[in-house]
Design a protein around this motif. Structure first.
Motif, PDB file in Angstrom:
ATOM      1  N   PRO A 135       0.841  -1.202   0.000  1.00  0.00           N
ATOM      2  CA  PRO A 135       0.000   0.000   0.000  1.00  0.00           C
ATOM      3  C   PRO A 135       0.875   1.251   0.000  1.00  0.00           C
ATOM      4  O   PRO A 135       1.991   1.234   0.512  1.00  0.00           O
ATOM      5  CB  PRO A 135      -0.786  -0.115   1.314  1.00  0.00           C
ATOM      6  N   TYR A 136       0.373   2.317  -0.584  1.00  0.00           N
ATOM      7  CA  TYR A 136       1.119   3.567  -0.541  1.00  0.00           C
ATOM      8  C   TYR A 136       0.281   4.660   0.114  1.00  0.00           C
ATOM      9  O   TYR A 136      -0.935   4.525   0.289  1.00  0.00           O
ATOM     10  CB  TYR A 136       1.609   3.997  -1.926  1.00  0.00           C
ATOM     11  N   GLN A 156       8.536   5.612   1.837  1.00  0.00           N
ATOM     12  CA  GLN A 156       8.262   4.301   2.432  1.00  0.00           C
ATOM     13  C   GLN A 156       9.502   3.768   3.124  1.00  0.00           C
ATOM     14  O   GLN A 156      10.610   3.880   2.608  1.00  0.00           O
ATOM     15  CB  GLN A 156       7.813   3.320   1.360  1.00  0.00           C
ATOM     16  N   GLY A 157       9.311   3.201   4.306  1.00  0.00           N
ATOM     17  CA  GLY A 157      10.411   2.626   5.059  1.00  0.00           C
ATOM     18  C   GLY A 157      10.299   1.113   5.177  1.00  0.00           C
ATOM     19  O   GLY A 157      10.058   0.415   4.196  1.00  0.00           O
ATOM     20  N   GLY A 158      10.437   0.605   6.390  1.00  0.00           N
ATOM     21  CA  GLY A 158      10.386  -0.836   6.601  1.00  0.00           C
ATOM     22  C   GLY A 158       8.994  -1.412   6.394  1.00  0.00           C
ATOM     23  O   GLY A 158       7.989  -0.695   6.432  1.00  0.00           O
ATOM     24  N   VAL A 260       3.441  -1.543   7.140  1.00  0.00           N
ATOM     25  CA  VAL A 260       4.348  -0.736   6.334  1.00  0.00           C
ATOM     26  C   VAL A 260       4.567   0.585   7.068  1.00  0.00           C
ATOM     27  O   VAL A 260       3.645   1.135   7.666  1.00  0.00           O
ATOM     28  CB  VAL A 260       3.777  -0.436   4.928  1.00  0.00           C
ATOM     29  N   GLU A 261       5.818   1.096   7.015  1.00  0.00           N
ATOM     30  CA  GLU A 261       6.129   2.390   7.618  1.00  0.00           C
ATOM     31  C   GLU A 261       6.305   3.458   6.532  1.00  0.00           C
ATOM     32  O   GLU A 261       6.814   3.175   5.450  1.00  0.00           O
ATOM     33  CB  GLU A 261       7.416   2.299   8.444  1.00  0.00           C
ATOM     34  N   TYR A 262       5.889   4.673   6.859  1.00  0.00           N
ATOM     35  CA  TYR A 262       6.006   5.812   5.957  1.00  0.00           C
ATOM     36  C   TYR A 262       6.523   7.003   6.748  1.00  0.00           C
ATOM     37  O   TYR A 262       6.407   7.042   7.976  1.00  0.00           O
ATOM     38  CB  TYR A 262       4.651   6.180   5.348  1.00  0.00           C
ATOM     39  N   GLY A 263       7.067   7.979   6.040  1.00  0.00           N
ATOM     40  CA  GLY A 263       7.548   9.157   6.742  1.00  0.00           C
ATOM     41  C   GLY A 263       7.554  10.404   5.886  1.00  0.00           C
ATOM     42  O   GLY A 263       7.583  10.332   4.656  1.00  0.00           O
TER      43      GLY A 263
END
Length: 272
Positions: A135-136, A156-158, A260-263
């Motif tokens: 997913p984004y 997107q990260g880990g 999912v990680e985002y920043g």
């Protein structure tokens, strides 16, 4: 870090022999009269009945039938003619994006056959998603400078993700989760004052956790713990409250398939 594209990717589609891009502002006093069309995957589009323009909306909490009774998004039917109320700001893309919708009211219960003419267009805009694709997330906000709504893809990260591949076998993929302060490729957002932002996922997570870090910690491999930030969920989106300048935000989305990680980083406009 891997950056995803804009939530609704700008694509070129031939429609009635002409290619066009939605780029207009509507007045807040007069609602948009549009036809609602959707598919079995819960994807939907609106077709402006005055201009023929195609756009998507962020579904509001308030959806009414033609008698004024509140209904759910699932109760909207293909071919319905609706009035769409909101802040009047259409994001510049094709199809257009209208995130600031406050109310939708059914004006006329159209027939499913009325929407059939748009089915091919709907299929082109929403092709089947690869189950292995993560997913984004896009961040949507309104700047006080010119009151212009903008959508920005989050970095997107880990991640840890599982999906059913060909032959029905379950596949698992994972990516390293380094501290957001150490990400090399991260999105920048410029704001003039504390504001709320919309977190628009292409697939709505069951849960999100948002943590804020002072921007001065960028480059730290082992930063001190950040502070959890308040969020609100409204239909298929989340609202991030009181976003401040000079901060770094980490968003962790959790789905049945994994996480999912985002920043993104927040800076202030140069007021000099």
């Amino acid at each position: 870090m891997k950056k995803k594209g804009i939530w609704v990717i700008i694509i070129v589609i031939l429609v009635a022999g002409a290619v066009f891009m939605v780029n207009r502002s509507y007045t807040t006093e007069k609602p948009i009269k549009a036809m609602y069309i959707s598919d079995e995957e819960d994807n939907s589009l609106m077709v402006d009945q005055d201009t023929g323009n195609i756009f998507t909306v962020t579904m509001p909490d308030k959806i009414l039938d033609k008698n004024g009774k509140e209904i759910s998004k699932e109760e909207l039917k293909n071919g319905n003619i609706v009035a769409i109320y909101g802040d009047g700001i259409m994001l510049e893309s094709y199809p257009g994006q209208y995130p600031g919708v406050t109310k939708i009211k059914v004006l006329k219960e159209g027939k499913t056959s009325d929407a059939d003419q748009y089915q091919e267009l709907l299929d082109q805009i929403y092709p089947g998603k690869d189950p292995a694709e993560l997913p984004y997330l896009n961040i949507c906000y309104t700047t006080s400078y010119g009151e212009v709504s903008e959508a920005l893809p989050a970095a997107q990260g880990g991640y840890s993700w599982k999906y059913t591949g060909k032959g029905g076998t379950v596949q698992e993929i994972a990516g390293d989760s380094t501290p957001v302060t150490n990400w090399k490729d991260i999105s920048d957002v410029n704001i003039e004052k504390m504001t709320d932002m919309e977190l628009l996922f292409d697939t709505t997570p069951e849960k999100i956790i948002v943590t804020a870090f002072p921007a001065e910690l960028i480059g730290e491999a082992d930063p001190v713990a950040g502070a959890e930030v308040e969020t609100e969920k409204a239909e298929n989106k989340y609202i991030l409250k009181d976003v401040r300048e000079n901060m770094l935000y980490l968003i962790r989305g959790e789905w049945e398939n994994g996480w999912v990680e985002y920043g993104f980083k927040v800076a202030g406009y140069d007021k000099g």
